[in-house]
Design a protein around this motif. Structure first.
Motif, mmCIF file in Angstrom:
data_model
loop_
_atom_site.group_PDB
_atom_site.id
_atom_site.type_symbol
_atom_site.label_atom_id
_atom_site.label_comp_id
_atom_site.label_asym_id
_atom_site.label_seq_id
_atom_site.Cartn_x
_atom_site.Cartn_y
_atom_site.Cartn_z
ATOM 1 N N ASN A 238 0.829 -1.210 0.000
ATOM 2 C CA ASN A 238 0.000 0.000 0.000
ATOM 3 C C ASN A 238 0.859 1.254 0.000
ATOM 4 O O ASN A 238 0.527 2.250 -0.656
ATOM 5 C CB ASN A 238 -0.930 0.007 1.211
ATOM 6 N N TRP A 239 1.967 1.209 0.741
ATOM 7 C CA TRP A 239 2.843 2.387 0.782
ATOM 8 C C TRP A 239 3.410 2.685 -0.603
ATOM 9 O O TRP A 239 3.435 3.839 -1.030
ATOM 10 C CB TRP A 239 3.977 2.157 1.774
ATOM 11 N N TYR A 240 3.883 1.656 -1.290
ATOM 12 C CA TYR A 240 4.457 1.873 -2.626
ATOM 13 C C TYR A 240 3.407 2.382 -3.607
ATOM 14 O O TYR A 240 3.680 3.291 -4.412
ATOM 15 C CB TYR A 240 5.074 0.578 -3.153
ATOM 16 N N ILE A 241 2.209 1.833 -3.560
ATOM 17 C CA ILE A 241 1.163 2.273 -4.487
ATOM 18 C C ILE A 241 0.785 3.723 -4.230
ATOM 19 O O ILE A 241 0.699 4.552 -5.160
ATOM 20 C CB ILE A 241 -0.078 1.361 -4.378
ATOM 21 N N LYS B 167 1.025 6.611 -7.196
ATOM 22 C CA LYS B 167 0.002 7.665 -7.200
ATOM 23 C C LYS B 167 0.545 9.023 -6.758
ATOM 24 O O LYS B 167 -0.037 10.049 -7.104
ATOM 25 C CB LYS B 167 -1.149 7.264 -6.282
ATOM 26 N N ASP B 168 1.603 9.043 -5.966
ATOM 27 C CA ASP B 168 2.169 10.286 -5.427
ATOM 28 C C ASP B 168 1.106 11.114 -4.704
ATOM 29 O O ASP B 168 0.896 12.295 -4.992
ATOM 30 C CB ASP B 168 2.819 11.115 -6.543
ATOM 31 N N GLY C 41 6.399 15.305 -5.873
ATOM 32 C CA GLY C 41 7.068 15.411 -7.164
ATOM 33 C C GLY C 41 7.830 14.159 -7.547
ATOM 34 O O GLY C 41 9.042 14.206 -7.806
ATOM 35 N N ILE C 42 7.117 13.026 -7.593
ATOM 36 C CA ILE C 42 7.752 11.762 -7.974
ATOM 37 C C ILE C 42 8.058 11.773 -9.468
ATOM 38 O O ILE C 42 7.187 12.034 -10.291
ATOM 39 C CB ILE C 42 6.842 10.567 -7.639
ATOM 40 N N LEU C 43 9.306 11.486 -9.821
ATOM 41 C CA LEU C 43 9.742 11.427 -11.214
ATOM 42 C C LEU C 43 10.455 10.112 -11.468
ATOM 43 O O LEU C 43 11.304 9.696 -10.667
ATOM 44 C CB LEU C 43 10.684 12.591 -11.544
ATOM 45 N N PRO D 70 11.393 14.669 0.464
ATOM 46 C CA PRO D 70 11.337 13.317 1.039
ATOM 47 C C PRO D 70 9.919 12.760 1.056
ATOM 48 O O PRO D 70 8.949 13.481 1.274
ATOM 49 C CB PRO D 70 11.866 13.510 2.471
ATOM 50 N N VAL D 71 9.810 11.463 0.803
ATOM 51 C CA VAL D 71 8.539 10.755 0.928
ATOM 52 C C VAL D 71 8.547 10.139 2.327
ATOM 53 O O VAL D 71 9.065 9.046 2.536
ATOM 54 C CB VAL D 71 8.380 9.655 -0.141
ATOM 55 N N GLY D 72 7.978 10.849 3.274
ATOM 56 C CA GLY D 72 8.088 10.407 4.653
ATOM 57 C C GLY D 72 9.494 10.679 5.152
ATOM 58 O O GLY D 72 9.936 11.828 5.235
ATOM 59 N N GLY D 73 10.249 9.624 5.448
ATOM 60 C CA GLY D 73 11.594 9.808 5.978
ATOM 61 C C GLY D 73 12.691 9.696 4.952
ATOM 62 O O GLY D 73 13.860 9.948 5.269
ATOM 63 N N TYR D 74 12.364 9.316 3.715
ATOM 64 C CA TYR D 74 13.388 9.095 2.698
ATOM 65 C C TYR D 74 12.985 9.750 1.383
ATOM 66 O O TYR D 74 11.807 9.947 1.101
ATOM 67 C CB TYR D 74 13.604 7.598 2.448
#
Length: 539
Positions: free
Chosen positions: A91-94, A99-100, A105-107, A120-124
């Motif tokens: 679920n986290w990856y999806i 879906k971002d 700004g996922i590329l 960062p997406v959360g902590g990373y």
């Protein structure tokens, strides 16, 4: 005591999935699990108790979508529950990568083969959880069942996006027929007027970009799964690779053959991952079953009229665009190919049904319904798209819209490189490679600190991009610009000698005479600074 130790292990497993209320990196998770396993195995030696089998069962239950008693059944009940650990990670990856939903700004970066984020997406940052090393750790932790679960979730999401394309084709059916007629007749005014009547064009483009992101992520996952299988069970991997090479090339495949092809595709063994993936989704949901899908190349061609291109810039450091528009090219290629395969298979089944009903005049010709005929049909649809998309791009050119033109030409060049059904010479019939070579020369000669710089209106900053140069018939173009192009080559001779700048005459002749695949010869854009080092080894 045994149940207490196993219960503690399960609680620890679920606890380490997240760090600071966010997903733990798969490589760190794998390391923590190994550390805890070593403690359990040490305790097992001192208390003379079999804990290994219990630990394996806990890991299996947390990775498998259903009770352990159903592990060896191909047909699973619909009401089976999903392993909670796998559910959390998938679920986290999806939500955060495909879906971002956080809007960070996922590329997708083709050169680095991972996703990156501006924040960062959360902590990373996204690249720290999506590169091949991290995905291989995910495969080792959750196994094939975890991979299947994540793949199935991405298919469900992509099926919803394909349904949006289907809705757009149906709702704009009459308009698209008018667009197709004007394209074939060469009536520019009617084509532009009809294109403006297409409903929610930018929304559909957004869905297609998101679908392309799902395709890119699934292929990364498949590549990671293939590497792990090759390392852990090389004989099985080799056997599957050999079997795939001898699968009959038929339009209508048996269930067993389709299953083998699906397994091979989930391990990135099949050559055309994207098309097979989209095909399997359309078959599962019964998609592409309407005559409107024959208008798909025309719908995709009208994407060239969208305002999204006004903010699109090419990034030489990533091999893609600043708004993920390169994922749109990936989606276009896969959806056209996948839908054609499904359509031809459905027609084949209908003819078989007619034959079984006594219509002998409709006997099946094996040559007509072979895989080669399907590839020819896909190639025809792709070339139709390239022809009309290029026409729209060149017709919309203006002195005030030069940077827009550049982004579109690079996009079309990338599409020809991505699609296995298009030779590189497909675009050269409409856009001489001297123009593309000049564009790439400017991009790659710029400072690396300016990766997203768009070409300005000034001819000094936009060499060789002129409407008069877009026709192969203007032979004096090569004489006029040969000096500048040659001097540019000499200036950067020791900087870039491969990729998009290497459009030599010998390479062109090879493509025109014998190329049948976009992957033939030296590949174009994303081939600079690619790391050739293998994945990190986990002891």
């Amino acid at each position: 005591m045994r149940e207490g130790i196993l219960g503690n292990f399960r609680r620890r497993l679920l606890a380490v999935l997240k760090a600071d209320n966010d997903l733990q990196r798969p490589s760190v998770l794998e390391s923590l699990i190994h550390r805890h396993l070593n403690i359990v195995y040490l305790a097992e030696q001192h208390i003379s108790m079999d804990l290994t089998h219990g630990i394996q069962e806990v890991l299996l239950i947390e990775a498998f979508s259903g009770p352990v008693s159903s592990l060896h059944l191909f047909e699973k009940p619909a009401d089976q529950l999903t392993g909670s650990a796998t559910e959390v990670v998938c679920n986290w990856y999806i939500e955060n990568i495909v879906k971002d939903v956080s809007g960070v700004g996922i590329l997708f970066t083709p050169i680095h083969k991972c996703f990156k984020s501006t924040r960062p997406v959360g902590g990373y940052f996204a690249e720290l959880v999506t590169d091949l090393r991290e995905l291989q750790a995910f495969v080792r932790v959750f196994g094939g069942y975890g991979v299947d679960r994540l793949d199935r979730m991405m298919k469900e999401h992509t099926a919803a996006l394909l349904n949006c394309i289907d809705t757009s084709l149906r709702s704009n059916h009459e308009v698209l027929e008018a667009v197709a007629g004007s394209m074939h007749s060469g009536d520019r005014i009617e084509r532009e007027a009809c294109s403006r009547q297409i409903v929610d064009l930018d929304t559909v483009i957004g869905f297609c970009i998101e679908g392309g992101q799902a395709l890119a992520f699934d292929q990364l996952l498949a590549e990671a799964a293939g590497v792990v299988l090759d390392e852990g069970a090389p004989l099985i991997y080799s056997l599957l690779s050999g079997v795939v090479k001898h699968i009959p090339e038929e339009i209508s495949e048996k269930k067993e053959i389709r299953r083998i092809r699906g397994v091979a595709n989930s391990l990135n063994i099949v050559g055309d991952h994207d098309s097979e993936w989209i095909r399997s989704i359309l078959e599962d949901v019964g998609g592409a079953n309407d005559g409107s899908w024959t208008l798909l190349p025309y719908l995709f061609a009208t994407f060239m009229t969208s305002k999204i291109w006004n903010s699109t810039g090419f990034n030489v450091d990533t091999g893609g665009f600043n708004n993920n528009i390169h994922c749109l090219a990936r989606c276009m290629s896969a959806v056209i190919a996948g839908s054609e395969l499904v359509r031809l298979e459905r027609e084949h089944q209908q003819r078989q049904q007619s034959l079984s009903n006594g219509h002998l005049d409709e006997a099946l010709d094996p040559e007509i319904h072979s895989r080669l005929s399907a590839e020819a049909s896909i190639k025809s649809a792709m070339q139709l798209f390239v022809k009309f998309a290029t026409g729209i791009v060149l017709d919309s050119w203006s002195e005030a819209n030069r940077s827009n033109l550049v982004a579109k030409l690079i996009f079309l060049d990338q599409l020809c490189e991505i699609s296995p059904y298009l030779p590189r010479s497909s675009l050269e019939a409409y856009v001489p490679y001297a123009i593309l070579r000049s564009i790439y020369s400017q991009y790659y000669s710029n400072s690396p600190s300016m990766p997203l710089a768009l070409l300005s209106v000034s001819p000094r900053h936009s060499p060789a991009v002129s409407l008069s140069h877009t026709s192969p018939a203007v032979n004096h173009f090569y004489d006029m610009d040969s000096g500048s192009l040659r001097s540019t080559d000499n200036k950067h001779r020791n900087v870039r000698r491969s990729g998009p700048l290497d459009y030599s005459s010998s390479r062109k002749v090879k493509l025109v005479e014998g190329s049948t695949s976009g992957s033939t010869g030296r590949s174009p854009l994303p081939r600079f600074a690619v790391s050739r080092s293998g994945p990190l080894m986990y002891k």
